[in-house]
Design an enzyme around this catalytic site. Structure first.
Site, PDB file in Angstrom:
ATOM      1  N   ARG A 196      34.900 -51.462  18.528  1.00 52.40           N
ATOM      2  CA  ARG A 196      34.586 -52.165  19.769  1.00 52.40           C
ATOM      3  C   ARG A 196      33.331 -51.550  20.364  1.00 52.40           C
ATOM      4  NH1 ARG A 196      37.109 -55.684  18.154  1.00 52.40           N
ATOM      5  NH2 ARG A 196      38.963 -56.688  18.973  1.00 52.40           N
ATOM      6  N   ASP A 248      28.476 -53.272  14.240  1.00 55.39           N
ATOM      7  CA  ASP A 248      28.972 -54.641  14.108  1.00 55.39           C
ATOM      8  C   ASP A 248      29.422 -55.161  15.474  1.00 55.39           C
ATOM      9  OD1 ASP A 248      29.773 -56.961  12.507  1.00 55.39           O
ATOM     10  OD2 ASP A 248      31.831 -56.389  13.049  1.00 55.39           O
ATOM     11  N   GLU A 289      28.299 -57.692  24.041  1.00 55.00           N
ATOM     12  CA  GLU A 289      28.160 -58.759  23.034  1.00 55.00           C
ATOM     13  C   GLU A 289      28.669 -60.130  23.494  1.00 55.00           C
ATOM     14  OE1 GLU A 289      30.748 -57.046  19.934  1.00 55.00           O
ATOM     15  OE2 GLU A 289      32.052 -58.774  20.179  1.00 55.00           O
ATOM     16  N   HIS A 325      29.492 -58.958  14.977  1.00 54.66           N
ATOM     17  CA  HIS A 325      30.967 -58.965  14.939  1.00 54.66           C
ATOM     18  C   HIS A 325      31.473 -59.809  13.760  1.00 54.66           C
ATOM     19  CE1 HIS A 325      34.493 -58.122  17.836  1.00 54.66           C
ATOM     20  NE2 HIS A 325      34.964 -58.236  16.592  1.00 54.66           N
TER      21      HIS A 325
HETATM   22  P1  NAI Z   1      45.419 -49.634  14.161  1.00 58.14           P
HETATM   23  O1  NAI Z   1      46.211 -49.848  15.421  1.00 58.14           O
HETATM   24  O2  NAI Z   1      46.094 -49.767  12.844  1.00 58.14           O
HETATM   25  O3  NAI Z   1      44.722 -48.179  14.198  1.00 58.14           O
HETATM   26  C1  NAI Z   1      44.122 -47.653  15.342  1.00 58.14           C
HETATM   27  C2  NAI Z   1      44.234 -46.131  15.267  1.00 58.14           C
HETATM   28  O4  NAI Z   1      43.539 -45.581  16.394  1.00 58.14           O
HETATM   29  C3  NAI Z   1      45.679 -45.617  15.340  1.00 58.14           C
HETATM   30  O5  NAI Z   1      45.921 -44.694  14.296  1.00 58.14           O
HETATM   31  C4  NAI Z   1      45.757 -44.963  16.697  1.00 58.14           C
HETATM   32  O6  NAI Z   1      46.641 -43.854  16.724  1.00 58.14           O
HETATM   33  C5  NAI Z   1      44.313 -44.505  16.884  1.00 58.14           C
HETATM   34  N1  NAI Z   1      44.001 -44.199  18.266  1.00 58.14           N
HETATM   35  C6  NAI Z   1      44.556 -44.703  19.407  1.00 58.14           C
HETATM   36  N2  NAI Z   1      44.017 -44.114  20.492  1.00 58.14           N
HETATM   37  C7  NAI Z   1      43.104 -43.226  20.023  1.00 58.14           C
HETATM   38  C8  NAI Z   1      42.231 -42.300  20.663  1.00 58.14           C
HETATM   39  N3  NAI Z   1      42.211 -42.174  22.003  1.00 58.14           N
HETATM   40  N4  NAI Z   1      41.442 -41.534  19.883  1.00 58.14           N
HETATM   41  C9  NAI Z   1      41.476 -41.642  18.525  1.00 58.14           C
HETATM   42  N5  NAI Z   1      42.295 -42.495  17.873  1.00 58.14           N
HETATM   43  C10 NAI Z   1      43.090 -43.272  18.620  1.00 58.14           C
HETATM   44  O7  NAI Z   1      44.180 -50.631  14.287  1.00 58.14           O
HETATM   45  P2  NAI Z   1      43.268 -51.193  13.106  1.00 58.14           P
HETATM   46  O8  NAI Z   1      43.838 -52.465  12.606  1.00 58.14           O
HETATM   47  O9  NAI Z   1      42.950 -50.099  12.156  1.00 58.14           O
HETATM   48  O10 NAI Z   1      41.946 -51.587  13.933  1.00 58.14           O
HETATM   49  C11 NAI Z   1      41.093 -50.593  14.500  1.00 58.14           C
HETATM   50  C12 NAI Z   1      40.105 -51.275  15.419  1.00 58.14           C
HETATM   51  O11 NAI Z   1      39.217 -52.106  14.643  1.00 58.14           O
HETATM   52  C13 NAI Z   1      40.722 -52.245  16.423  1.00 58.14           C
HETATM   53  O12 NAI Z   1      41.128 -51.564  17.597  1.00 58.14           O
HETATM   54  C14 NAI Z   1      39.612 -53.210  16.718  1.00 58.14           C
HETATM   55  O13 NAI Z   1      38.908 -52.748  17.857  1.00 58.14           O
HETATM   56  C15 NAI Z   1      38.689 -53.097  15.515  1.00 58.14           C
HETATM   57  N6  NAI Z   1      38.561 -54.362  14.771  1.00 58.14           N
HETATM   58  C16 NAI Z   1      37.293 -54.875  14.575  1.00 58.14           C
HETATM   59  C17 NAI Z   1      37.098 -56.049  13.872  1.00 58.14           C
HETATM   60  C18 NAI Z   1      35.721 -56.588  13.612  1.00 58.14           C
HETATM   61  O14 NAI Z   1      35.582 -57.738  13.154  1.00 58.14           O
HETATM   62  N7  NAI Z   1      34.667 -55.826  13.839  1.00 58.14           N
HETATM   63  C19 NAI Z   1      38.268 -56.832  13.379  1.00 58.14           C
HETATM   64  C20 NAI Z   1      39.537 -56.175  13.578  1.00 58.14           C
HETATM   65  C21 NAI Z   1      39.678 -55.014  14.276  1.00 58.14           C
END
Ligand code: NAI
Length: 340
Positions: free
Chosen positions: A226, A250, A255, A287
């Site tokens: 993000r 990305d 954005e 994105h």
């Molecule tokens: P997920 O929920 O599986 O993993 C997120 C991880 O971040 C978890 O292990 C969690 O413990 C950790 N986390 C939470 N708070 C934290 C903090 N303060 N400091 C460090 N780590 C922390 O989510 P997933 O599916 O891996 O997605 C990650 C991110 O990717 C999403 O939050 C979203 O913002 C982004 N995303 C971007 C896309 C794009 O098209 N560019 C598409 C899909 C997701």
């Protein structure tokens, strides 16, 4: 379905017709002015830049709409509290973590091997190699922030290149074989830093001037998560000071009014983004990390299933965002009934 793009339609039409869900596609975003288009529909399907504010929710409710079906994971654009008691909110928690992790790897390779420069040069029959020297990924240290679904796949990819992986997560995964360090240590030791954590009050601007100060000279920063995880002004300063070696973005904190549209004939009214894009060591994609056929199919399939299960099986949908106890994500996992 609001904010429909050409690439959304085929998969939604396919899964919709298979499951007796008929979509009406609108290119316009959902706003107070467009909410009446949903009159007569059972549900509205929205994306990241649709506005689902209190006023929009009231208008949809008056028009007989029963459900907001997000075709994405994040729901920061929905007033979930206001929707409680009126509209049920469902989302797509995961669609293809591979798509995002692989895009991060694509950006990294493009940047360190100057593929974006070479591509433009050879199109003009410029076959000079000067200025294209890259570096080996093998043996470099990558710091991964957030070791959830996407972060872990990115870690596997990096290991395939023979990189040393260190990670930081607020909730480290037990017995994962991942070497966790503090965030400061990660900043200090990493040649490459990749962000895969969600945007929260704790993580907003986690990459700021202080953090960049701690990093190695020449660090490569990747953000496919993000935009607001990075203080963009501080990043630009870091690049100008030659501290940050490259940035691959990305996502961008401002954005919402820029990405996803063709603005090529217009003056871009965003100095920061314009300056970043003009840098030879910055790559911006708008994105698009999620944009693979597999992900689009999963998004359409899950959204149609969400809608079907809500209207078929006594309204119980595993992907409902439940506001009842205020603990939206956690409650969702425990619940065996509708939010209201
Ligand atoms: P997920 O929920 O599986 O993993 C997120 C991880 O971040 C978890 O292990 C969690 O413990 C950790 N986390 C939470 N708070 C934290 C903090 N303060 N400091 C460090 N780590 C922390 O989510 P997933 O599916 O891996 O997605 C990650 C991110 O990717 C999403 O939050 C979203 O913002 C982004 N995303 C971007 C896309 C794009 O098209 N560019 C598409 C899909 C997701």
């Amino acid at each position: 379905m609001f904010d429909t793009k050409a690439y959304d339609k085929p998969s939604f039409e396919q899964y919709g017709s298979r499951n007796d869900v008929e979509f009406k596609f609108f290119e316009t975003k959902l706003t107070e002015d467009t909410a009446d288009l949903a009159k007569g529909c059972d549900a509205v399907c929205v994306f990241v830049n649709d506005t689902v504010s209190d006023k929009v929710i009231d208008r949809l409710y008056e028009n007989g709409v029963k459900m907001i079906a997000l075709r994405c994971a994040g729901y920061n654009n929905v007033d979930v509290e206001h929707a409680y008691g009126k509209l049920h909110v469902v989302h797509v928690p995961a669609y293809s973590p591979y798509a995002v992790a692989e895009h991060a790897a694509a950006l990294l390779l493009t940047s360190v091997r100057r593929i974006h420069k070479a591509y433009n040069r050879t199109r003009e029959f410029n076959f000079s190699l000067s200025g294209l020297t890259g570096f080996d990924l093998h043996g470099k240290t990558v710091g991964v922030v957030g070791t959830g679904k996407i972060g872990r796949i990115f870690i596997d990819i990096c290991r395939g290149f023979g990189m040393k992986v260190i990670a930081y997560d607020a909730y480290p995964a037990k017995d994962s074989g991942i070497e966790y360090v503090t965030l400061d240590e990660l900043f200090e030791k990493s040649d490459i830093i990749s962000l895969h954590c969600p945007l929260t009050d704790d993580t907003r601007h986690m990459i700021n001037a202080d953090a960049i100060e701690k990093m190695k000279k020449g660090v490569v920063i990747l953000n496919t998560s993000r935009g607001a995880l990075i203080d963009t002004e501080a990043l630009l300063e870091g690049i100008k000071a030659r501290k940050v070696g490259a940035a691959c973005l990305d996502v961008y904190e401002e954005e919402a009014d820029i990405f996803f549209e063709d603005r090529s004939g217009h003056i871009l009214n965003d100095e920061l983004l314009s300056r970043l894009i003009s840098m030879p060591n910055v790559i911006v994609t708008s994105h698009q990390a999620f944009l693979t056929e597999e992900a689009l199919n999963n998004i359409a399939e899950t959204t149609v299933n969400n809608i079907r299960s809500f209207f078929d099986k006594e309204g119980i949908c595993d992907n409902e965002l439940c506001y009842r106890c205020g603990n939206i994500e956690h409650c969702k996992k425990e619940r065996k009934e509708r939010c209201f």
